[in-house]
Structure formats: C-alpha cells, structure tokens
Design a protein around this motif. Structure first.
Motif, PDB file in Angstrom:
ATOM      1  N   GLN A   4       0.813  -1.211   0.000  1.00  0.00           N
ATOM      2  CA  GLN A   4       0.000   0.000   0.000  1.00  0.00           C
ATOM      3  C   GLN A   4       0.850   1.267   0.000  1.00  0.00           C
ATOM      4  O   GLN A   4       0.324   2.370  -0.142  1.00  0.00           O
ATOM      5  CB  GLN A   4      -0.916   0.002   1.231  1.00  0.00           C
ATOM      6  N   SER A   5       2.162   1.110   0.171  1.00  0.00           N
ATOM      7  CA  SER A   5       3.064   2.269   0.290  1.00  0.00           C
ATOM      8  C   SER A   5       3.961   2.439  -0.927  1.00  0.00           C
ATOM      9  O   SER A   5       5.014   3.070  -0.842  1.00  0.00           O
ATOM     10  CB  SER A   5       3.927   2.133   1.556  1.00  0.00           C
ATOM     11  N   ARG A   6       3.527   1.924  -2.056  1.00  0.00           N
ATOM     12  CA  ARG A   6       4.375   1.990  -3.247  1.00  0.00           C
ATOM     13  C   ARG A   6       4.740   3.427  -3.619  1.00  0.00           C
ATOM     14  O   ARG A   6       5.874   3.718  -4.004  1.00  0.00           O
ATOM     15  CB  ARG A   6       3.680   1.309  -4.423  1.00  0.00           C
ATOM     16  N   ALA A   7       3.790   4.336  -3.495  1.00  0.00           N
ATOM     17  CA  ALA A   7       4.062   5.735  -3.860  1.00  0.00           C
ATOM     18  C   ALA A   7       5.169   6.322  -2.983  1.00  0.00           C
ATOM     19  O   ALA A   7       6.041   7.043  -3.469  1.00  0.00           O
ATOM     20  CB  ALA A   7       2.786   6.572  -3.737  1.00  0.00           C
ATOM     21  N   GLN A   8       5.125   6.008  -1.687  1.00  0.00           N
ATOM     22  CA  GLN A   8       6.168   6.515  -0.778  1.00  0.00           C
ATOM     23  C   GLN A   8       7.516   5.880  -1.081  1.00  0.00           C
ATOM     24  O   GLN A   8       8.560   6.525  -0.938  1.00  0.00           O
ATOM     25  CB  GLN A   8       5.779   6.227   0.682  1.00  0.00           C
ATOM     26  N   LEU A   9       7.517   4.614  -1.495  1.00  0.00           N
ATOM     27  CA  LEU A   9       8.757   3.944  -1.860  1.00  0.00           C
ATOM     28  C   LEU A   9       9.382   4.589  -3.093  1.00  0.00           C
ATOM     29  O   LEU A   9      10.596   4.814  -3.154  1.00  0.00           O
ATOM     30  CB  LEU A   9       8.504   2.457  -2.132  1.00  0.00           C
ATOM     31  N   GLU A  10       8.557   4.891  -4.060  1.00  0.00           N
ATOM     32  CA  GLU A  10       9.059   5.453  -5.317  1.00  0.00           C
ATOM     33  C   GLU A  10       9.519   6.892  -5.162  1.00  0.00           C
ATOM     34  O   GLU A  10      10.531   7.293  -5.750  1.00  0.00           O
ATOM     35  CB  GLU A  10       7.971   5.386  -6.392  1.00  0.00           C
ATOM     36  N   SER A  11       8.786   7.676  -4.377  1.00  0.00           N
ATOM     37  CA  SER A  11       9.057   9.119  -4.292  1.00  0.00           C
ATOM     38  C   SER A  11       9.002   9.592  -2.842  1.00  0.00           C
ATOM     39  O   SER A  11       7.982  10.118  -2.387  1.00  0.00           O
ATOM     40  CB  SER A  11       8.042   9.900  -5.133  1.00  0.00           C
ATOM     41  N   PRO A  12      10.081   9.404  -2.087  1.00  0.00           N
ATOM     42  CA  PRO A  12      10.093   9.842  -0.691  1.00  0.00           C
ATOM     43  C   PRO A  12       9.866  11.349  -0.576  1.00  0.00           C
ATOM     44  O   PRO A  12      10.380  12.126  -1.395  1.00  0.00           O
ATOM     45  CB  PRO A  12      11.507   9.473  -0.219  1.00  0.00           C
ATOM     46  N   GLN A  13       9.090  11.746   0.418  1.00  0.00           N
ATOM     47  CA  GLN A  13       8.828  13.172   0.631  1.00  0.00           C
ATOM     48  C   GLN A  13      10.015  13.896   1.245  1.00  0.00           C
ATOM     49  O   GLN A  13      10.080  15.117   1.236  1.00  0.00           O
ATOM     50  CB  GLN A  13       7.593  13.336   1.523  1.00  0.00           C
ATOM     51  N   ASN A  14      10.950  13.105   1.795  1.00  0.00           N
ATOM     52  CA  ASN A  14      12.198  13.677   2.313  1.00  0.00           C
ATOM     53  C   ASN A  14      11.919  14.784   3.332  1.00  0.00           C
ATOM     54  O   ASN A  14      12.483  15.875   3.262  1.00  0.00           O
ATOM     55  CB  ASN A  14      13.043  14.232   1.161  1.00  0.00           C
ATOM     56  N   ASN A  15      11.064  14.475   4.295  1.00  0.00           N
ATOM     57  CA  ASN A  15      10.696  15.472   5.305  1.00  0.00           C
ATOM     58  C   ASN A  15      11.479  15.332   6.605  1.00  0.00           C
ATOM     59  O   ASN A  15      11.199  16.014   7.583  1.00  0.00           O
ATOM     60  CB  ASN A  15       9.193  15.397   5.597  1.00  0.00           C
ATOM     61  N   ILE A  16      12.452  14.423   6.615  1.00  0.00           N
ATOM     62  CA  ILE A  16      13.356  14.292   7.762  1.00  0.00           C
ATOM     63  C   ILE A  16      14.757  14.607   7.270  1.00  0.00           C
ATOM     64  O   ILE A  16      15.293  13.943   6.385  1.00  0.00           O
ATOM     65  CB  ILE A  16      13.298  12.884   8.356  1.00  0.00           C
ATOM     66  N   LYS A  17      15.338  15.653   7.830  1.00  0.00           N
ATOM     67  CA  LYS A  17      16.607  16.162   7.334  1.00  0.00           C
ATOM     68  C   LYS A  17      17.780  15.697   8.205  1.00  0.00           C
ATOM     69  O   LYS A  17      17.669  15.644   9.438  1.00  0.00           O
ATOM     70  CB  LYS A  17      16.575  17.694   7.278  1.00  0.00           C
ATOM     71  N   ALA A  18      18.881  15.437   7.566  1.00  0.00           N
ATOM     72  CA  ALA A  18      20.109  15.053   8.260  1.00  0.00           C
ATOM     73  C   ALA A  18      20.948  16.287   8.537  1.00  0.00           C
ATOM     74  O   ALA A  18      20.909  17.264   7.788  1.00  0.00           O
ATOM     75  CB  ALA A  18      20.910  14.065   7.421  1.00  0.00           C
ATOM     76  N   ILE A  19      21.687  16.226   9.630  1.00  0.00           N
ATOM     77  CA  ILE A  19      22.676  17.269   9.900  1.00  0.00           C
ATOM     78  C   ILE A  19      24.058  16.647   9.695  1.00  0.00           C
ATOM     79  O   ILE A  19      24.275  15.462   9.950  1.00  0.00           O
ATOM     80  CB  ILE A  19      22.543  17.843  11.333  1.00  0.00           C
ATOM     81  N   GLU A  20      24.969  17.454   9.209  1.00  0.00           N
ATOM     82  CA  GLU A  20      26.319  16.969   8.965  1.00  0.00           C
ATOM     83  C   GLU A  20      27.153  17.103  10.224  1.00  0.00           C
ATOM     84  O   GLU A  20      27.105  18.121  10.929  1.00  0.00           O
ATOM     85  CB  GLU A  20      26.941  17.749   7.803  1.00  0.00           C
ATOM     86  N   LEU A  21      27.907  16.061  10.523  1.00  0.00           N
ATOM     87  CA  LEU A  21      28.793  16.046  11.682  1.00  0.00           C
ATOM     88  C   LEU A  21      30.223  16.253  11.225  1.00  0.00           C
ATOM     89  O   LEU A  21      30.629  15.798  10.173  1.00  0.00           O
ATOM     90  CB  LEU A  21      28.672  14.717  12.434  1.00  0.00           C
ATOM     91  N   VAL A  22      30.996  16.916  12.075  1.00  0.00           N
ATOM     92  CA  VAL A  22      32.409  17.126  11.738  1.00  0.00           C
ATOM     93  C   VAL A  22      33.242  15.967  12.263  1.00  0.00           C
ATOM     94  O   VAL A  22      32.812  15.246  13.143  1.00  0.00           O
ATOM     95  CB  VAL A  22      32.918  18.444  12.325  1.00  0.00           C
TER      96      VAL A  22
END
Length: 306
Positions: A288-306
């Motif tokens: 039922q989640s095929r649309a999310q698999l194909e096109s993630p909404q990318n609403n969780i962002k990563a922060i870069e670590l040094v």
C-alpha cells in the motif's frame, strides 16, 4: 547530488529470511528494491510461516549445504556474474553464515565492482536473538568484506566492544569499523536522542574518496514493528546507488520512507480489532506504500557532523 535513474543493469542477490505471511527479511526487502528499479534474486536463510513474534510459527532453517547447492546452480549457469549488489541479513545457522562468505567472495571475484551490504542481524535492545556462535563469524569474517554495514546500536556494540552511550561513542564505534576496511557504516537506529520520543541514526562514509558524517533524529511510534531493519538495509542499498553514494540524501530518503510506511501501518493498525498491540495488525504495509517507496517526501533532514 544527482539521481541515477538507469537501473536496468542492477541486479541484487539477497540472502536473508523468508516468511510465508508478513514482512521481514526478503519479504521486507525484495519488493522495495524492485519498486526502485532493481532486479532481485532471493535466497532464503530460513523459511517460516511467520516471524517469531507470533504466538505460533513453524518452518525450516537452512544450512551451509542448502545455500551452496542453490548457489552452485547459479554458478554453473554463469548467473553469479550478473550481480552488481549483494545484500545479506538474518541467518540463524552458523554453517549457513560461514557459507555466505564463500558466496560473496565468489560473486566479487566474478564482478570486483559488486557492492556488498551486510546487515549484521543479531539482536536489539541488549538482547541477542540468534545463537552466540554467529557473532565471531560476523566479527572476524563477514564484515571484513563488506562495503556497507548497517548495524543497530546493540549490534554495533557487539561488533566493536564499544559501549555506545552518546554520539561520541557512536562515532568511535563507526571509526573502529572503518579501520577494519568498511567504507560505509550506518547505525540504523539508536536510543541516543535527548528526546525519549525520538530515535537517532548516525552514518559515516569514505566511499567517494572523502569523509562524510551525518545524523538524523526521527520520532518513535507507540507500537512494535518488525522488518524495519531489513527494509532500512534494502532502501539504503538502492538509494546509495541511485544517488552515486550521497550519504546525506540517501539517509534522508531512507528514513523519510520508513517513517511514512510506519505511520501508514500504525494508522491502519489502530483501526483494527486488537489495535497496534496486535502483531498481525502491525505487519508493514509495503504494498500500500508503493508511492512513498518510489518518491520519498524527504521530510526528515540530516545534519552533517564534523
């Protein structure tokens, strides 16, 4: 960052568990990989009626002879030469896991560019759910030939002997794994968030000739899900390939997809008899989640670590 949409020549050999009903192991990994454009050939390490969280389950555990017999049939037809990726997950038998090493080495000899992602499935939350004998096989043999490693917090502790209490400990453990020659390591889930309602993933890659470290925080849901680690590994393998090894975008896509699927599963579960406490109700709603698999909404962002 560019997305590589040409996946016609990508073929994954996926070696992990199989359940007749539900979504863990290959049942959790194959469909998402196919949706993202990858051909997948699956070998099952176990064949169970359901995952072992159910009250009743039946099935078979495959051993070394079973694996090598099936793989030999592929080799005799030169089919092992077509694998561009290898994905391994749950194994319950020590001899089977030993033979995974032979399979991976044979594929890599035929195609030195093949990418091997090892998900060292051993346990979680301080408890092993495979025999103790598998740990030295992973630690001393399997992970040493991996290109990508996706342990959870507990598995990273087992593999390194480093107790992970904070971000600094996690990075120390990841660097210890890098020092073994593993280019990309992602701790897929941990309890390192200062907010008890969230979990944290921390990743590090040296795959593109430069160091990249990222961290993501994502919310927990009030339910227990199975197959999420298997899904994480499959999605990571796909997106790391499609983004040309862009760690930040890969992790954002993977976690955003996972969260969307878990939210959909949870929303469904709470409307069913037994609610989200029912094991049956919380089986991942992948189809039922095929649309999310194909096109993630990318609403969780990563922060870069040094």
């Amino acid at each position: 960052m560019s997305i590589n949409s040409c996946t016609d020549d990508y073929r994954v050999l996926s070696i992990q568990s199989h359940v007749v009903s539900g979504y863990v192991g290959n049942k959790s990994a194959v469909f998402p990989l196919q949706v993202l454009g990858f051909e997948v050939d699956a070998i099952n390490s176990v064949q169970f009626s359901t995952h072992t969280g159910y009250e009743h389950w039946k099935g078979q555990v495959l051993d070394s002879r079973d694996l090598l017999t099936v793989f030999d049939g592929l080799v005799k037809n030169d089919l092992h030469k077509q694998y561009t990726h290898i994905l391994t997950g749950y194994a319950k038998n020590e001899s089977f896991l030993e033979s995974v090493l032979e399979v991976v080495n044979t594929v890599k000899q035929a195609n030195p560019g093949a990418i091997y992602l090892c998900d060292p499935v051993m346990g979680d939350n301080g408890q092993m759910y495979v025999p103790q004998e598998l740990l030295p096989v992973y630690k001393d043999k399997i992970i040493l030939i991996a290109d990508i490693l996706t342990p959870n917090q507990f598995e990273a502790e087992l593999l390194t002997g480093i107790k992970i209490n904070n971000d600094s400990d996690a990075i120390q453990a990841i660097d210890a794994l890098h020092d073994l020659g593993i280019p990309t390591v992602v701790i897929s889930s941990s309890n390192l968030s200062q907010n008890s309602s969230h979990m944290v993933a921390i990743g590090s890659s040296r795959a593109n000739g430069h160091k990249e470290r990222i961290k993501l925080s994502f919310p927990k849901l009030n339910a227990t899900f199975t197959g999420t680690g298997d899904l994480f590994a499959a999605l990571f393998l796909a997106w790391f390939t499609k983004t040309n090894k862009d760690l930040k975008t890969t992790c954002e896509n993977v976690i955003s997809t996972l969260q969307a699927i878990l939210k959909s599963t949870y929303d469904y579960a709470v409307q069913q008899p037994g609610g989200a406490k029912s094991v049956k109700n919380t089986e991942l709603r992948l189809i039922q989640s095929r649309a999310q698999l194909e096109s993630p909404q990318n609403n969780i962002k990563a922060i870069e670590l040094v």
